[in-house]
Structure formats: structure tokens, C-alpha cells
Design a protein around this motif. Structure first.
Motif, PDB file in Angstrom:
ATOM      1  N   PHE B 376      34.816 112.743 -64.275  1.00  0.00           N
ATOM      2  CA  PHE B 376      34.062 112.291 -65.439  1.00  0.00           C
ATOM      3  C   PHE B 376      34.844 112.574 -66.722  1.00  0.00           C
ATOM      4  N   TYR B 377      35.454 113.752 -66.759  1.00  0.00           N
ATOM      5  CA  TYR B 377      36.251 114.116 -67.944  1.00  0.00           C
ATOM      6  C   TYR B 377      37.370 113.092 -68.170  1.00  0.00           C
ATOM      7  N   LEU B 378      38.070 112.735 -67.103  1.00  0.00           N
ATOM      8  CA  LEU B 378      39.190 111.791 -67.232  1.00  0.00           C
ATOM      9  C   LEU B 378      38.703 110.396 -67.634  1.00  0.00           C
ATOM     10  N   VAL B 379      37.646 109.897 -66.975  1.00  0.00           N
ATOM     11  CA  VAL B 379      37.206 108.529 -67.307  1.00  0.00           C
ATOM     12  C   VAL B 379      36.553 108.483 -68.689  1.00  0.00           C
ATOM     13  N   SER B 380      36.016 109.625 -69.145  1.00  0.00           N
ATOM     14  CA  SER B 380      35.405 109.638 -70.481  1.00  0.00           C
ATOM     15  C   SER B 380      36.467 109.492 -71.570  1.00  0.00           C
ATOM     16  N   ARG B 381      37.731 109.540 -71.169  1.00  0.00           N
ATOM     17  CA  ARG B 381      38.821 109.321 -72.123  1.00  0.00           C
ATOM     18  C   ARG B 381      39.411 107.923 -71.976  1.00  0.00           C
ATOM     19  N   GLY B 382      38.708 107.069 -71.231  1.00  0.00           N
ATOM     20  CA  GLY B 382      39.158 105.688 -71.094  1.00  0.00           C
ATOM     21  C   GLY B 382      40.073 105.447 -69.905  1.00  0.00           C
ATOM     22  N   ILE B 383      40.397 106.523 -69.177  1.00  0.00           N
ATOM     23  CA  ILE B 383      41.273 106.373 -68.010  1.00  0.00           C
ATOM     24  C   ILE B 383      40.471 105.711 -66.892  1.00  0.00           C
ATOM     25  N   GLY B 384      41.059 104.694 -66.246  1.00  0.00           N
ATOM     26  CA  GLY B 384      40.356 103.975 -65.187  1.00  0.00           C
ATOM     27  C   GLY B 384      40.070 104.884 -63.998  1.00  0.00           C
TER      28      GLY B 384
END
Lengths: 257, 428
Positions: B376-384
Motif C-alpha cells: 500500500f505504501y508503494l502504490v500510494s506513491r503512484g508505483i504500479g
């Protein structure tokens, strides 16, 4: 820019948000205050699209687009940024790799070319100075072994790199000493601009001495029960939440953290 | 009750006609010992999770022909020795002829040299624990002998490419013996590859004998195809102050088994064993390691990681045996496992036997899935999502891949990993 209408949300079947209404315009800074358990963090997580929170009613739009139809990563690319209350440690992924991947995901979304490693290194070093982080931390794992203050500064650094339209700061002041609070606040103030909105979720009013909000809302029991200008925060500081008629169970944990 | 399965007599084939007489004699002697050899079943402790993958049909008994030409292998920036179906291919090889480092095919040894070698083959292995290695000793057609004289040092890594051609059913028995005299030093890469798609068995034995102060870095990369059953054993004997470092990287197959046995026999010896295993589809991979702390003041450090996707199955069994006189031993074993699907299985077992009373011995084993909060942390930064999955999976093995001391291997591993990610994580 951000429009929330009659928003209801639950976690594990328990309703936490019970009809939130909020309008945030570009250029504005809003503070959402409230006792523990009032739903402040839930609101932040719902805005960012955490699937652990179920939206059971209402709507959220960002610049007219229905946010609830978008995945977390799409929301981020559309300009939503959540500074986490508890930033996650990810050993094995370097900060540099993480930040560059994120910046490039945004660039690709906007149809811009990716930034190369050397260029990004230069940019990252500049921004890390802005939040007073030693550039050596870029080589370490994401938040790995960071102090509480370093983690919060890393969140603000990410916001500065990603340049969101709406920055949501979830308890960004918690766990900061006075010096770190100053650094973080300077970072947030640097983010303020006419085409960006900032939503600060906080338990204490001290952050608001450094980042002066245009609007203050009090969240209790899953609803916004009072809204006002900056003076509302000062009044809360002086009189606590009790005078607003918040029931005992809502304030029981007020000093808990 | 069903009688316990035994090795089919079809596997006890004559052969080895090109070997010097003493090695041929050894081979025949070992073969006699294999008549009615029991095959591992699920009741065989060291094959409990893997015996069901072992499928030795009679048509796999024939030695694969070495008439063909080896295919292209990994770019080897160092020296290279190529084996095709267990037989050395001098034309395809490129290695130096040095006074202090001798690299030779078993077939080129004089009778005297072969006699000495015959007395040493299998001396690094406990063949009761690695029963399938006995089949190699009864069937090898050739082998590679590397002898380093005292203080000798090979200036570049030596790639030993073992290619098997699975164009017809059969088997191959690659064999390596490395003798490192005192304070000599070498880096070796064993690469196991295949072409073709008929069911074959590759049964390998590699032995390292390290004299005082010798240092060997061994890289083992297994990327054989989906019709290859691979059963490999590596034996290591270490004398005083010697150092052995191993990097094992393996991608799954119908059966993949590697036994690594290290004996720390001289004070001050140390070993570092790294392992990465990646499996997908219905693949299997089983690493069994055993470290014998025989002498005092030795160090061992072991780090293995398994990643299993789809309905694949990975196994790790790590044994550390600290003998009574091995005081001041320092042993650290760590095994972490990542399940990428609900249908995947990983079995891990640390086995510690400690008879000395003044030792430091740490071990840890975990099995888990990708962390939702981190995702969640990674995708919350726009990472697919796909990229976030790849980043987190890579994070799990990054350190071990980075530690591989040969860049060409690191690159090949990354290419293989990218294919694995392509297969495993689809874009949402």
C-alpha cells in the motif's frame, strides 16, 4: 478541488465515518482536528484508497473526477499524496530506487520522459537538504532504521519530489521534537501554492503555529461537528474538546498517545 | 506391503571406456555396490518432501551421447571449460595451461595420477546422506580435475559450463574435483544448462578439497529446462584457516535437488553459504545443506532464501553439527521463505546437533507472504501494483544477488528473475 459528500466508511464491519462533508479549494490549507478514535486517520486512509477501509456511502471527487472508482496508484498519479502517520520500513528497497520509481511513475502518467539516475540523484540530494536529511540516507533501505523524526521528514521529502495536488498529512507532527517540527513545517510551507491544497490531520494544535491553516474542522464520532477559522484551533487548545459536547468515550483517549 | 523401490538394473550400465584404468576400476567397483540400492521414498527422512518428484524411467538410464555440439552458454568473461552431457569439449573450452594451476579432463590423466584421484573421489562426501551421489561414481564418463599448487591464484573466474542435450531420454553424470593446496585461491562458476525437451536426469558431484589457508569461491547456477531432473551433490573439506564461499542460485524444474556438505576440519576454517531459489508453475527445488564443525574456532554463516509462486514447491533443510571438540564454534544459519500464491508450498527445517558446550549457534527460519502494508505504501506513491510486487520480491533476495561475486552471473540471474516476474505478476 476536493469535494467530499456524505461519506460513510467502515473497517471490519464497524462504521467509523458517518457522513463527512468537506470542500477544499486549490490553494487552501485545512486542518482536521479531533480526539483519538474520531475517524481522522480513517478519513486519510479512505482518501488514499486503502482497501482495508470500505466506503459504504457518499462520494469523493478530485477536480470533478470520482475518486472512489480509482485504485490507490491512480489516485496518487492524479495528485493525491498521503504522508503516513507510521511510514513503512522496507528493507531491501533503497530509498533512491523507491523515490525514483515513484517519480518516474508520475512522469510516465503525465506523458513525460523518465528521469535518468544521475539527474535524479542531483534532484534527490537537493530535496533531502531541504528537509535536513543526510543524502547518505538515500542509499539505505526505505525508512530502514530511521528515527521517528527522520521518517516524517522522508514523507515530506516525498511530497516535495512528487508535487501533489492534494497533500494529506496524517499526524505528521506526532513524535517530532521542536527542531524537527520546525524542519517539517518549513517543508510543508514550501509545498503551499495556489494550485495545491493541503489537508492536515492532527491531534494537537502546535503544528498549526507553524503552518497556519485557512480552515479548521473538528471531527468527532465520525462527523465534522464544527468548522471555523484558525481561531477555532486556538480555542480547542485552550478549552479541550469537552466544550463542544463531545461525549466522554470520545475524549477518553484524548491524551493517550 | 509393497516392496521398497530399488534402483533399476538398467541404470547399472557399463561404460567409461575412455577413462584411465584406475578410474574405470573405481567406477565398476562403485557400480557393484549399487545393485538393489533402495531409492528414496517419502519415508526416507532426507527425501521426505522430494521423493515424489523423482521419476527414474528405464529409458533415462542411457548415457546421453556427446557427439553433438554445445550450444551458446552464458558469456564467460573469465576462463571457460565446457562439458556436454558430462564429457569435456576441449574445442569449446578456453583456459590457461599453467605450471601451478592444472585444469584437466579425467581422460587425460596418467595411470598414476588417476590412481591418486581414484583414492580421493567421494572423500569429501558422506554418501550415506547423499545416496544418489553414489550413482554418479558408478556412471561418470569424464570429469574435471583442477589442481592448484601452493600460493597459486587464478586471475579470473573459471566458468565450468555443464550442458545437457535433452533431445532423447537419457542421463549425464558431470563430475568435478578441485584440489586447492595451501594458500591457493580460485573462483569457479558451475553453470548447469540444457537444450531439448525429453525427460533426462543430470546427476552431478563436485568436490572441493581445501588445504591450510586455501580460499575457494564457488558459484552454482542452475537454469536447466523443464524436462531435466537434476540431482547434485557438493562436498567440501576444509583444513586450517581455509575459506569457502558458495553462492547457489537455482530456478525450479520437475526435480531439483542439491546437497551441500561442508566439513570444517581445521581450526580457523570458515564457510559462507548463500542460496537463492525461485520456483513457479509446478516446479520443485530442494536444498539440503550440512555443515560439520569438526575443529574448534571455526565460523559458518548460511543464508538461504526461497521464493515459490503458483503451485510450486521449495524445500530447505539446513543441518549444523557441532562436534564435541569444536569449542568456540560460531554458526549462524538463516532461512527465509516467500510464498507468492496460496497454492505454493515451502518446507523448511533447521537441524542443530551440538555436542560442544562453548559455542555460539544461531538459527532462524520464517515463511511469509508479501506485506500488504508495504504494498500500500508503494502504490500510494503512484508505483504500479506489478512494479510494487517486483520491488518487494526483489527486496527479499537483493542482498544475496548483490553478493554474487561475478558480474556476468549476476546479470544472467537478473534476466531469469525478470522472466519470473513477467510470468508471476500480471499488470492489474
Amino acid at each position: 478541488m476536493l469535494s467530499i459528500k456524505n461519506l460513510h466508511a467502515s473497517v471490519e464491519g464497524k462504521e467509523i465515518l458517518k457522513g463527512i462533508n468537506l470542500e477544499v479549494k486549490a490553494g487552501e490549507v485545512h486542518a482536521i482536528m479531533g480526539p483519538n478514535g474520531s475517524g481522522k486517520s480513517t478519513l486519510s486512509q479512505v482518501l488514499a484508497g486503502n482497501e482495508a477501509y470500505e466506503v459504504t456511502g457518499g462520494e469523493i471527487t478530485l477536480n470533478g473526477k470520482n475518486l472512489l472508482e480509482q485504485e490507490t496508484e491512480e489516485r496518487a498519479r492524479e495528485g493525491i499524496f498521503l504522508a503516513f502517520q507510521y511510514p513503512v520500513e522496507i528493507p531491501g528497497v533503497s530509498n533512491l530506487q523507491f523515490l525514483r520509481t515513484a517519480v518516474n511513475a508520475m512522469r510516465t502518467h503525465r506523458g513525460e520522459p523518465e528521469i535518468n539516475a544521475a539527474e535524479f540523484m542531483k534532484l534527490a540530494k537537493e530535496v533531502s537538504k531541504q528537509v535536513d536529511l543526510d543524502p547518505a540516507f538515500l542509499k539505505r533501505g526505505v525508512n530502514e532504521g530511521f528515527s521517528g523524526g527522520e521518517k516524517k521528514r522522508n514523507e515530506i521529502m516525498q511530497a516535495l519530489l512528487l508535487q501533489p495536488k492534494l497533500a494529506i498529512l496524517d499526524e505528521t507532527d506526532s513524535g517530532l521534537d521542536i527542531d524537527a517540527l520546525k524542519v517539517v513545517s518549513d517543508g510543508v510551507n514550501a509545498l503551499r501554492s495556489e494550485d495545491r491544497a493541503i489537508l492536515m490531520v492532527t491531534h494537537y494544535q502546535r503544528l498549526l503555529n507553524h503552518i497556519v491553516p485557512d480552515h479548521v474542522h473538528v471531527l468527532a464520532g465520525g462527523r465534522i461537528i464544527k468548522s471555523g477559522g484558525r481561531e477555532l484551533a486556538l480555542e480547542l487548545e485552550e478549552r479541550g474538546y469537552g466544550w463542544l459536547g463531545i461525549r466522554d468515550e470520545d475524549t477518553a483517549n484524548e491524551t493517550g498517545q | 506391503m509393497k516392496p521398497a523401490p530399488t534402483l533399476s538394473s538398467a541404470f547399472l550400465k557399463p561404460g567409461g571406456q575412455s577413462l584411465p584404468a584406475p578410474l574405470l576400476a573405481l567406477r565398476e567397483e562403485r557400480g557393484t555396490g549399487l545393485v538393489d540400492m533402495p531409492l528414496p521414498t517419502r519415508k526416507t527422512e532426507n527425501w521426505k518432501y522430494s521423493s515424489k518428484y523423482l521419476k527414474l524411467a528405464d529409458e533415462m538410464a542411457t548415457s546421453l551421447s556427446n557427439e553433438g555440439k554445445p550450444g551458446p552458454s552464458l558469456p564467460a568473461p573469465g576462463y571457460k571449460v565446457v562439458f556436454l552431457n558430462g564429457v569435456m569439449m576441449p574445442e569449446a573450452s578456453d583456459y590457461p595451461d599453467l605450471d601451478d594451476i592444472r585444469i584437466r579432463s579425467f581422460r587425460d590423466l596418467s595411470d598414476d595420477e588417476a590412481k591418486t584421484l581414484a583414492s580421493r573421489l567421494d572423500s569429501t562426501l558422506d554418501t550415506d546422506a547423499v545416496q544418489m551421489a553414489r550413482l554418479n561414481s558408478a556412471r561418470f564418463e569424464d570429469g574435471l580435475l583442477i589442481q592448484l599448487k601452493p600460493e597459486a591464484r587464478l586471475d579470473q573466474p573459471l566458468f565450468i559450463v555443464h550442458e545437457v542435450t535433452a533431445d532423447a531420454s537419457g542421463s549425464a553424470f558431470p563430475r568435478i574435483f578441485v584440489e586447492a593446496a595451501r594458500h591457493s585461491q580460485i573462483t569457479l562458476v558451475e553453470e548447469y544448462i540444457s537444450s531439448g525437451s525429453e525427460p533426462v536426469m543430470v546427476n552431478t558431484v563436485t568436490e572441493f578439497d581445501l588445504a591450510d589457508g586455501a580460499s575457494i569461491t564457488s558459484v552454482r547456477l542452475n537454469t536447466e529446462g523443464d524436462s531435466v531432473q537434476h540431482i547434485g551433490a557438493t562436498g567440501v573439506r576444509q583444513q586450517r584457516d581455509s575459506r569457502f564461499e558458495s553462492h547457489t542460485v537455482g530456478f525450479g524444474g520437475p526435480l531439483r535437488r542439491h546437497d551441500l556438505q561442508v566439513r570444517l576440519e581445521g581450526e580457523g576454517a570458515e564457510c559462507k553459504l548463500n542460496g537463492v531459489v525461485v520456483t513457479q508453475d509446478k516446479q520443485h527445488y530442494d536444498n539440503h545443506t550440512c555443515i560439520e564443525h569438526v575443529a574448534a574456532h571455526c565460523n559458518s554463516e548460511e543464508t538461504y532464501r526461497n521464493i515459490a509462486a503458483d503451485t510450486s514447491h521449495a524445500v530447505f533443510n539446513g543441518r549444523i553439527h557441532i562436534h564435541q571438540d569444536a569449542q568456540k564454534s560460531n554458526a549462524d544459519m538463516n532461512n527465509k521463505n516467500l510464498l507468492l500464491s496460496n497454492g505454493a508450498e515451502i518446507d523448511t527445517k533447521p537441524e542443530l546437533e551440538i555436542y560442544a558446550d562453548d559455542v555460539k549457534c544461531a538459527h532462524g527460519a520464517t515463511i511469509g507472504q508479501l506485506d500488504e502494508t508495504s504494498l500500500f505504501y508503494l502504490v500510494s506513491r503512484g508505483i504500479g501494483r506489478r512494479e510494487a510486487n517486483v520491488l518487494l520480491t526483489m527486496a527479499f533476495i537483493n542482498e544475496l544477488v548483490e553478493e554474487i561475486p561475478v558480474d556476468a552471473v549476476k546479470e544472467t540471474v537478473q534476466v531469469q528473475l525478470n522472466q519470473f516476474f513477467e510470468h508471476t505478476f500480471q499488470e492489474a
